[in-house]
Design a protein around this motif. Structure first.
Motif, short mmCIF file in Angstrom:
data_model
loop_
_atom_site.label_atom_id
_atom_site.label_comp_id
_atom_site.label_asym_id
_atom_site.label_seq_id
_atom_site.Cartn_x
_atom_site.Cartn_y
_atom_site.Cartn_z
N LEU A 169 0.85 -1.19 0.00
CA LEU A 169 0.00 0.00 0.00
C LEU A 169 0.89 1.24 0.00
N TYR A 170 0.29 2.39 -0.31
CA TYR A 170 1.07 3.63 -0.29
C TYR A 170 1.50 3.97 1.14
N ASN A 171 2.63 4.68 1.24
CA ASN A 171 3.12 5.04 2.56
C ASN A 171 2.48 6.35 3.05
N ARG A 172 2.85 6.74 4.26
CA ARG A 172 2.21 7.89 4.89
C ARG A 172 2.51 9.19 4.14
N ARG A 173 3.72 9.34 3.64
CA ARG A 173 4.07 10.56 2.90
C ARG A 173 3.20 10.72 1.66
N TYR A 174 3.04 9.63 0.90
CA TYR A 174 2.21 9.68 -0.30
C TYR A 174 0.75 9.93 0.08
N MET A 175 0.32 9.38 1.21
CA MET A 175 -1.05 9.58 1.66
C MET A 175 -1.34 11.06 1.86
N MET A 176 -0.43 11.78 2.52
CA MET A 176 -0.64 13.20 2.78
C MET A 176 -0.67 13.99 1.47
N GLU A 177 0.23 13.66 0.54
CA GLU A 177 0.23 14.34 -0.77
C GLU A 177 -1.09 14.11 -1.50
N SER A 178 -1.55 12.87 -1.47
CA SER A 178 -2.76 12.51 -2.19
C SER A 178 -4.00 13.14 -1.55
N LEU A 179 -4.02 13.16 -0.23
CA LEU A 179 -5.18 13.73 0.46
C LEU A 179 -5.30 15.23 0.16
#
Length: 497
Positions: A329-339
């Motif tokens: 799954l995507y990591n936390r850094r990518y999650m924040m960018e995507s959100l």
């Protein structure tokens, strides 16, 4: 051109004779008849009498025959006859100079291009006496001009193609994913090969299939096939069939075609895939052969191979940098960018975005009961399930430890609960193993916050969703809880496993 006034002085004197008799009786006219290197022709005022010189007889092969107007008409190319007759009739009736280009049958049966010019002539009394004219064979000159034009056209086409390929390379170099390249490649391929349908294929990561990346026109080709189905990929070099019976067609063609061209895409010794082109009828019924496109497609394939190889490498590196190695799954850094990105898009379009915080229930028990790596097996199994179950636009991330986060753009709040409960129930049905040992039923708790109802920023929504997850844990686990009025009291209480 024989001047009409010079001829009329010779023809306007003496007793009535046919045009040929007058030419035969006058030394000057006879000299023109016998030695003029171009075709000379004449007709009288009512077109009852015609004269053509010896050059015309030699050209047509009608030596010794009585010349008639019908004979000339019969030698005109069928496609030109109507236009030539109409043009001459109009000029004759108005007593005007007549010029025309047309095709006339040569004695060898081929048609030659002629440039014809006729002028009205008058007798000594000023009366209209007919027309005098000459015809020049311009076939060689016309062919030379056509060759020069073809060479200029070919040069212009090469320059235009080179410019398009350069533009395509510039555009491809800024693409981040292979998916972004598809519309670009389709656009440029359609412009480079407007008369030939085709497709671009890439070999998948497992090297088991050759899959279509992009298609243009109506190409009769399978969207996926094995490398054995393409002769070009088998041989590692160009495979061309340029007409019926000139070669063996590849098995990946869904329908038999007359001509096809396959060019392998190779970058740094690695075969990435292939480009494919087919022949199709043009509007005028002709066919632009694949052979005429061969050099351009080969050059284009080399550039595509380098660009796609580079994009695939960059994409793989980016995937490694944004993916959690255990769950994929995507990591936390990518999650924040995507959100942040999805919230900005939702604001513009006035849409809803769901942020779901999830947690594996009693996660520590798996490590305590089945060993340290059992928990990893649980997370890996859930990650695999989510990647194959969620919508393409949904983003599943590992937030940290056993906590996962789902970002779900463009959701309907009224139906979201049903979707999330369905996911929760299917996770409970998973048959997960570690070291050949069943790990039992795995359940999850889910806390949900919705933009813009429960927050306007990424930080707010994550806090609210986390608080809803805490409520789900306290309410007995294995359930979905949406953010509600109780969240205010719960947000400051840390939840435990």
């Amino acid at each position: 051109m024989v001047q009409a006034r010079d001829t009329q002085e010779k023809l306007g004197q003496g007793t009535p004779m046919t045009l040929r008799e007058r030419f035969q009786s006058d030394p000057t006219l006879r000299l023109l008849d016998e030695n003029l290197p171009i075709i000379l022709w004449m007709t009288n005022a009512d077109r009852s009498d015609f004269f053509y010189n010896r050059r015309w007889a030699e050209f047509t092969g009608m030596t010794g025959k009585t010349i008639t107007g019908e004979m000339w008409l019969g030698l005109l190319h069928p496609d030109d006859r109507r236009a030539v007759v109409d043009s001459f009739e109009t000029a004759f009736s108005r007593r005007r100079t007549w010029t025309m280009g047309y095709r006339l049958m040569h004695r060898d049966g081929t048609y030659h291009w002629m440039e014809d010019m006729g002028e009205p002539c008058h007798d000594a009394g000023g009366n209209f006496a007919g027309y005098v004219g000459n015809s020049i064979d311009v076939t060689e000159r016309r062919e030379a001009l056509q060759k020069a034009q073809s060479a200029n056209d070919a040069l212009e086409l090469r320059n235009k193609s080179a410019a398009l390929i350069s533009q395509m390379n510039d555009d491809l170099q800024v693409c981040k994913t292979l998916g972004e390249t598809s519309p670009l490649i389709a656009l440029y391929m359609q412009r480079l090969f407007p008369d030939n349908p085709g497709a671009v294929f890439l070999i998948n990561e497992s090297r088991s299939l050759v899959e279509m990346l992009v298609e243009w026109g109506e190409s009769h080709i399978e969207p996926a096939f094995t490398r054995e189905d393409c002769w070009a990929l088998r041989k590692g070099k160009i495979h061309m069939v340029n007409g019926p019976g000139t070669g063996v067609l590849c098995e990946h063609l869904a329908k038999a075609v007359d001509s096809s061209l396959c060019v392998p895409m190779i970058a740094q010794g690695d075969v990435l895939g292939m480009t494919h082109l087919q022949a199709s009828p043009l509007q005028n019924g002709a066919i632009r052969s694949v052979e005429s496109c061969r050099d351009l497609l080969v050059a284009l394939s080399d550039d595509l191979a380098l660009n796609l190889s580079s994009i695939r490498s960059r994409e793989a590196l980016r995937e490694q940098s944004v993916r959690d190695p255990l769950t994929r799954l995507y990591n936390r850094r990518y999650m924040m960018e995507s959100l942040d990105r999805e919230l900005a898009r939702a604001r513009r379009r006035k849409l809803h975005v769901a942020v779901v915080m999830t947690d594996v229930d009693h996660f520590k028990r798996y490590n305590d009961t089945y060993g340290h790596h059992a928990g990893d097996a649980v997370l890996a199994g859930i990650g695999k399930f989510l990647l194959t179950t969620l919508r393409t636009e949904d983003i599943a991330c590992r937030y940290g430890g056993e906590e996962l986060t789902l970002i779900m753009p463009d959701v309907d709040p009224a139906t979201l609960g049903h979707r999330l409960n369905d996911i929760r129930e299917k996770i409970a049905e998973l048959q997960l193993e570690h070291l050949s040992q069943q790990l039992g039923t795995v359940t999850m708790s889910l806390g949900v916050a919705i933009f813009p109802t429960h927050g306007d920023t990424a930080t707010e929504l994550l806090q609210v969703a986390d608080a809803a997850l805490y409520l789900a844990k306290n309410a007995g686990r294995n359930r979905v809880v949406f953010a509600g009025h109780e969240i205010t009291e719960a947000t400051e209480k840390p939840h435990t496993d």
